[in-house]
Scaffold this motif. Sequence first.
Motif, PDB file in Angstrom:
ATOM      1  N   THR A 135      27.257  -3.847   3.441  1.00  0.00           N
ATOM      2  CA  THR A 135      26.546  -3.442   3.632  1.00  0.00           C
ATOM      3  C   THR A 135      27.384  -1.805   2.590  1.00  0.00           C
ATOM      4  O   THR A 135      28.406  -2.012   2.051  1.00  0.00           O
ATOM      5  N   ARG A 136      27.323  -1.120   1.783  1.00  0.00           N
ATOM      6  CA  ARG A 136      28.053  -0.041   1.201  1.00  0.00           C
ATOM      7  C   ARG A 136      29.453   0.304   1.181  1.00  0.00           C
ATOM      8  O   ARG A 136      29.572   0.965   0.572  1.00  0.00           O
ATOM      9  N   ASP A 151      21.979  -5.673  -5.109  1.00  0.00           N
ATOM     10  CA  ASP A 151      22.665  -4.608  -4.790  1.00  0.00           C
ATOM     11  C   ASP A 151      24.467  -5.147  -5.446  1.00  0.00           C
ATOM     12  O   ASP A 151      25.064  -4.142  -5.658  1.00  0.00           O
ATOM     13  N   ILE A 152      24.353  -6.176  -4.591  1.00  0.00           N
ATOM     14  CA  ILE A 152      25.479  -6.956  -4.905  1.00  0.00           C
ATOM     15  C   ILE A 152      26.688  -7.071  -6.052  1.00  0.00           C
ATOM     16  O   ILE A 152      27.743  -6.657  -6.311  1.00  0.00           O
ATOM     17  N   LEU A 191      22.751  -5.073   2.091  1.00  0.00           N
ATOM     18  CA  LEU A 191      22.745  -4.794   0.562  1.00  0.00           C
ATOM     19  C   LEU A 191      22.151  -6.328   0.162  1.00  0.00           C
ATOM     20  O   LEU A 191      22.248  -7.508   1.189  1.00  0.00           O
ATOM     21  N   THR A 192      21.280  -6.497  -0.718  1.00  0.00           N
ATOM     22  CA  THR A 192      20.897  -7.209  -1.482  1.00  0.00           C
ATOM     23  C   THR A 192      21.359  -8.112  -2.352  1.00  0.00           C
ATOM     24  O   THR A 192      22.921  -7.353  -2.753  1.00  0.00           O
TER      25      THR A 192
END
Length: 93
Positions: free
Chosen positions: A77-78, A9-10, A5-6
Amino acid sequence: MTELLTDRDIEDAQLADWTVVEKSLTRTVELASFRAAIEVVNRVADAAEEADHHPDIDIRWRTLTFTLSTHSAGGLTRKDVDVARRIDELIAN
């Protein structure tokens, strides 16, 4: 390999009670008693098994610290976001 994740994204995940520490998500919560803390740990363990993604859990009397990171991917990650949200649900209940 799972995609990292960027920072954006976070941020977009809106995990208000979680902080990013290095390449991990961390949340500390204090429960009413040691027994209540262990009950949360047991529920989180069941959810982690279902998700096949396991947090590090530090237990200090009635204080729990959860740390999530996808070690095989080298960061967040997700999977980490999904398990963090599930932990939030379990703590709220």
